[in-house]
Motif scaffolding. Structure first.
Motif, PDB file in Angstrom:
ATOM      1  N   ARG A 166      -8.285  40.178  67.786  1.00  0.00           N
ATOM      2  CA  ARG A 166      -8.418  39.710  69.166  1.00  0.00           C
ATOM      3  C   ARG A 166      -9.840  39.869  69.681  1.00  0.00           C
ATOM      4  NH1 ARG A 166      -4.303  42.654  72.795  1.00  0.00           N
ATOM      5  NH2 ARG A 166      -5.142  41.162  74.296  1.00  0.00           N
ATOM      6  N   LEU A 167     -10.774  39.925  68.750  1.00  0.00           N
ATOM      7  CA  LEU A 167     -12.190  40.006  69.080  1.00  0.00           C
ATOM      8  C   LEU A 167     -12.911  38.758  68.565  1.00  0.00           C
ATOM      9  CD1 LEU A 167     -12.706  43.756  68.189  1.00  0.00           C
ATOM     10  CD2 LEU A 167     -12.859  42.782  70.476  1.00  0.00           C
ATOM     11  N   PRO A 168     -14.080  38.454  69.103  1.00  0.00           N
ATOM     12  CA  PRO A 168     -14.796  37.243  68.663  1.00  0.00           C
ATOM     13  C   PRO A 168     -15.075  37.251  67.170  1.00  0.00           C
ATOM     14  CG  PRO A 168     -15.771  38.134  70.679  1.00  0.00           C
ATOM     15  CD  PRO A 168     -14.771  39.154  70.197  1.00  0.00           C
ATOM     16  N   GLY A 169     -14.964  36.073  66.562  1.00  0.00           N
ATOM     17  CA  GLY A 169     -15.183  35.957  65.130  1.00  0.00           C
ATOM     18  C   GLY A 169     -16.558  36.415  64.692  1.00  0.00           C
ATOM     19  N   MET A 170     -17.576  36.177  65.506  1.00  0.00           N
ATOM     20  CA  MET A 170     -18.925  36.600  65.153  1.00  0.00           C
ATOM     21  C   MET A 170     -19.010  38.116  65.060  1.00  0.00           C
ATOM     22  SD  MET A 170     -22.542  35.737  67.055  1.00  0.00           S
ATOM     23  CE  MET A 170     -22.306  33.978  66.743  1.00  0.00           C
ATOM     24  N   PHE A 171     -18.311  38.807  65.967  1.00  0.00           N
ATOM     25  CA  PHE A 171     -18.298  40.266  65.923  1.00  0.00           C
ATOM     26  C   PHE A 171     -17.702  40.741  64.609  1.00  0.00           C
ATOM     27  CE2 PHE A 171     -16.147  44.319  66.530  1.00  0.00           C
ATOM     28  CZ  PHE A 171     -17.131  45.084  67.134  1.00  0.00           C
ATOM     29  N   ARG A 172     -16.595  40.116  64.201  1.00  0.00           N
ATOM     30  CA  ARG A 172     -15.940  40.489  62.942  1.00  0.00           C
ATOM     31  C   ARG A 172     -16.878  40.281  61.760  1.00  0.00           C
ATOM     32  NH1 ARG A 172     -13.099  38.302  58.645  1.00  0.00           N
ATOM     33  NH2 ARG A 172     -11.189  39.397  58.031  1.00  0.00           N
ATOM     34  N   ASP A 173     -17.565  39.141  61.727  1.00  0.00           N
ATOM     35  CA  ASP A 173     -18.449  38.837  60.607  1.00  0.00           C
ATOM     36  C   ASP A 173     -19.590  39.847  60.514  1.00  0.00           C
ATOM     37  OD1 ASP A 173     -16.866  36.666  60.060  1.00  0.00           O
ATOM     38  OD2 ASP A 173     -18.181  35.218  61.050  1.00  0.00           O
ATOM     39  N   LEU A 175     -19.663  42.972  61.792  1.00  0.00           N
ATOM     40  CA  LEU A 175     -19.140  44.297  61.449  1.00  0.00           C
ATOM     41  C   LEU A 175     -18.778  44.386  59.981  1.00  0.00           C
ATOM     42  CD1 LEU A 175     -18.138  47.127  62.246  1.00  0.00           C
ATOM     43  CD2 LEU A 175     -15.906  46.085  62.738  1.00  0.00           C
ATOM     44  N   PHE A 176     -18.041  43.414  59.469  1.00  0.00           N
ATOM     45  CA  PHE A 176     -17.609  43.474  58.075  1.00  0.00           C
ATOM     46  C   PHE A 176     -18.795  43.390  57.123  1.00  0.00           C
ATOM     47  CE2 PHE A 176     -12.821  42.259  58.129  1.00  0.00           C
ATOM     48  CZ  PHE A 176     -12.604  43.210  59.115  1.00  0.00           C
ATOM     49  N   GLY A 177     -19.801  42.597  57.475  1.00  0.00           N
ATOM     50  CA  GLY A 177     -20.997  42.515  56.646  1.00  0.00           C
ATOM     51  C   GLY A 177     -21.733  43.838  56.590  1.00  0.00           C
ATOM     52  N   TRP A 178     -21.796  44.520  57.729  1.00  0.00           N
ATOM     53  CA  TRP A 178     -22.456  45.824  57.776  1.00  0.00           C
ATOM     54  C   TRP A 178     -21.669  46.863  56.991  1.00  0.00           C
ATOM     55  CZ3 TRP A 178     -21.539  50.691  60.092  1.00  0.00           C
ATOM     56  CH2 TRP A 178     -22.663  51.518  60.162  1.00  0.00           C
ATOM     57  N   LEU A 179     -20.331  46.847  57.109  1.00  0.00           N
ATOM     58  CA  LEU A 179     -19.489  47.802  56.402  1.00  0.00           C
ATOM     59  C   LEU A 179     -19.602  47.643  54.892  1.00  0.00           C
ATOM     60  CD1 LEU A 179     -16.239  47.715  58.595  1.00  0.00           C
ATOM     61  CD2 LEU A 179     -17.967  49.525  58.511  1.00  0.00           C
ATOM     62  N   ARG A 180     -19.761  46.422  54.430  1.00  0.00           N
ATOM     63  CA  ARG A 180     -19.874  46.189  52.982  1.00  0.00           C
ATOM     64  C   ARG A 180     -21.081  46.908  52.381  1.00  0.00           C
ATOM     65  NH1 ARG A 180     -17.882  40.970  54.251  1.00  0.00           N
ATOM     66  NH2 ARG A 180     -20.001  40.152  54.500  1.00  0.00           N
ATOM     67  N   PHE A 182     -21.825  49.834  52.799  1.00  0.00           N
ATOM     68  CA  PHE A 182     -21.393  51.199  52.491  1.00  0.00           C
ATOM     69  C   PHE A 182     -20.096  51.212  51.681  1.00  0.00           C
ATOM     70  CE2 PHE A 182     -23.670  51.127  56.538  1.00  0.00           C
ATOM     71  CZ  PHE A 182     -24.714  52.002  56.271  1.00  0.00           C
ATOM     72  N   ASP A 183     -19.784  50.081  51.038  1.00  0.00           N
ATOM     73  CA  ASP A 183     -18.575  49.948  50.221  1.00  0.00           C
ATOM     74  C   ASP A 183     -17.308  50.207  51.035  1.00  0.00           C
ATOM     75  OD1 ASP A 183     -20.100  49.275  48.098  1.00  0.00           O
ATOM     76  OD2 ASP A 183     -19.728  51.069  46.924  1.00  0.00           O
ATOM     77  N   VAL A 184     -17.316  49.789  52.285  1.00  0.00           N
ATOM     78  CA  VAL A 184     -16.146  49.904  53.157  1.00  0.00           C
ATOM     79  C   VAL A 184     -15.489  48.537  53.256  1.00  0.00           C
ATOM     80  CG1 VAL A 184     -15.319  50.451  55.475  1.00  0.00           C
ATOM     81  CG2 VAL A 184     -17.193  51.773  54.472  1.00  0.00           C
ATOM     82  N   SER A 185     -14.185  48.467  52.939  1.00  0.00           N
ATOM     83  CA  SER A 185     -13.444  47.212  52.923  1.00  0.00           C
ATOM     84  C   SER A 185     -12.182  47.334  53.774  1.00  0.00           C
ATOM     85  CB  SER A 185     -13.046  46.832  51.484  1.00  0.00           C
ATOM     86  OG  SER A 185     -14.180  46.720  50.660  1.00  0.00           O
ATOM     87  N   PRO A 186     -12.189  46.861  55.019  1.00  0.00           N
ATOM     88  CA  PRO A 186     -10.971  46.886  55.834  1.00  0.00           C
ATOM     89  C   PRO A 186      -9.821  46.197  55.104  1.00  0.00           C
ATOM     90  CG  PRO A 186     -12.866  46.358  57.203  1.00  0.00           C
ATOM     91  CD  PRO A 186     -13.349  46.337  55.767  1.00  0.00           C
ATOM     92  N   ARG A 187      -8.645  46.819  55.138  1.00  0.00           N
ATOM     93  CA  ARG A 187      -7.506  46.359  54.341  1.00  0.00           C
ATOM     94  C   ARG A 187      -6.633  45.411  55.151  1.00  0.00           C
ATOM     95  NH1 ARG A 187     -10.062  47.769  49.813  1.00  0.00           N
ATOM     96  NH2 ARG A 187     -10.378  50.030  49.621  1.00  0.00           N
ATOM     97  N   GLY A 188      -6.848  44.129  54.936  1.00  0.00           N
ATOM     98  CA  GLY A 188      -6.102  43.136  55.694  1.00  0.00           C
ATOM     99  C   GLY A 188      -4.619  43.129  55.397  1.00  0.00           C
ATOM    100  N   ASP A 189      -4.223  43.624  54.230  1.00  0.00           N
ATOM    101  CA  ASP A 189      -2.805  43.665  53.848  1.00  0.00           C
ATOM    102  C   ASP A 189      -2.206  45.054  54.059  1.00  0.00           C
ATOM    103  OD1 ASP A 189      -4.378  44.710  51.840  1.00  0.00           O
ATOM    104  OD2 ASP A 189      -3.118  43.986  50.210  1.00  0.00           O
ATOM    105  N   MET A 190      -2.776  45.835  54.968  1.00  0.00           N
ATOM    106  CA  MET A 190      -2.292  47.194  55.172  1.00  0.00           C
ATOM    107  C   MET A 190      -0.828  47.231  55.611  1.00  0.00           C
ATOM    108  SD  MET A 190      -3.623  50.215  57.739  1.00  0.00           S
ATOM    109  CE  MET A 190      -5.335  49.963  57.304  1.00  0.00           C
ATOM    110  N   LEU A 191      -0.439  46.361  56.539  1.00  0.00           N
ATOM    111  CA  LEU A 191       0.924  46.415  57.074  1.00  0.00           C
ATOM    112  C   LEU A 191       1.984  46.198  55.997  1.00  0.00           C
ATOM    113  CD1 LEU A 191       2.939  46.770  59.316  1.00  0.00           C
ATOM    114  CD2 LEU A 191       2.523  44.400  60.009  1.00  0.00           C
TER     115      LEU A 191
END
Length: 222
Positions: A166-173, A175-180, A182-191
């Motif tokens: 529920r946040l802007p797509g640019m913010f997601r891109d 954040l995820f680019g920065w996290l990568r 540090f080898d951080v991968s948000p788990r989209g299939d967590m649920l």
């Protein structure tokens, strides 16, 4: 039945984490407090009264364990991490805060640990993982191990990056680019993975997005 998925374990993950955090660990807590949202909420929800035994999987610098020990002073806390560099920082921080008698630390692998071997215990009343699933290769196995280590009537508490739904797509891109880095991968299939773990271990599951999906929170109860 267990979901059909491929799980990849990195044999030298401990060395890899040490390489990443050997120097970052000194500024880790100061830099992460602005975007690891939901950690203090998780600690408050532990409800760790007198005699409660609490384990943090992937304890890092020990920040969460120290905050939890302050909030729940009559509980007993345990933590492990695969990175010895992080454990060195955690051990020093625990001692500096006068909590060495309340918090026990050791090195361990979240995807393969035995409570009895590490701590001489069969299980824990509370187990929590705070922004660790997104950093663990084979994170599905880490959930299985944590569920297995729950004591009767125990609960497993999780907070980690969501999908920024529920946040802007640019913010997601960004954040995820920065996290990568540090080898951080948000788990989209967590649920669905959590649902599978809950079903196989006869646990109830409460799942909720936080902060417009910036973070996801879950509690599994035996």
């Amino acid at each position: 039945m267990m979901l059909d998925r491929a799980v990849t374990i990195v044999p030298d993950h401990a060395d890899h984490m040490d390489a990443i955090y050997r120097y970052q660990r000194h500024i880790y807590d100061a830099s992460r407090k602005y975007y690891l949202l939901g950690r203090d909420r998780l600690i408050q929800d532990l409800n760790a009264g007198p005699g409660t035994h609490v384990l943090e999987v992937g304890c890092g610098t020990g920040r969460n364990l120290i905050e939890a020990a302050r909030m729940w002073p009559r509980a007993r806390f345990y933590g492990f991490d695969i990175s010895q560099a992080m454990l060195d920082t955690a051990t020093a921080s625990v001692a500096r805060n006068g909590l060495a008698g309340q918090i026990a630390l050791t090195q361990g692998d979240a995807t393969d640990f035995e409570a009895r071997k590490l701590w001489g215990r069969d299980g824990f009343d509370r187990i929590f993982l705070s922004y660790t699933l997104s950093m663990i290769p084979g994170w599905e196995l880490a959930l299985d191990e944590a569920a297995r280590a729950l004591a009767p009537d125990g609960s497993l508490h999780i907070v980690d990056f969501g999908q920024q739904e529920r946040l802007p797509g640019m913010f997601r891109d960004i954040l995820f680019g920065w996290l990568r880095r540090f080898d951080v991968s948000p788990r989209g299939d967590m649920l669905p993975v959590l649902e599978d773990v809950a079903a196989r271990n006869r646990l109830t599951l409460d799942f909720a997005p936080l902060y417009r999906g910036y973070a996801w929170s879950a509690v599994l109860r035996r």
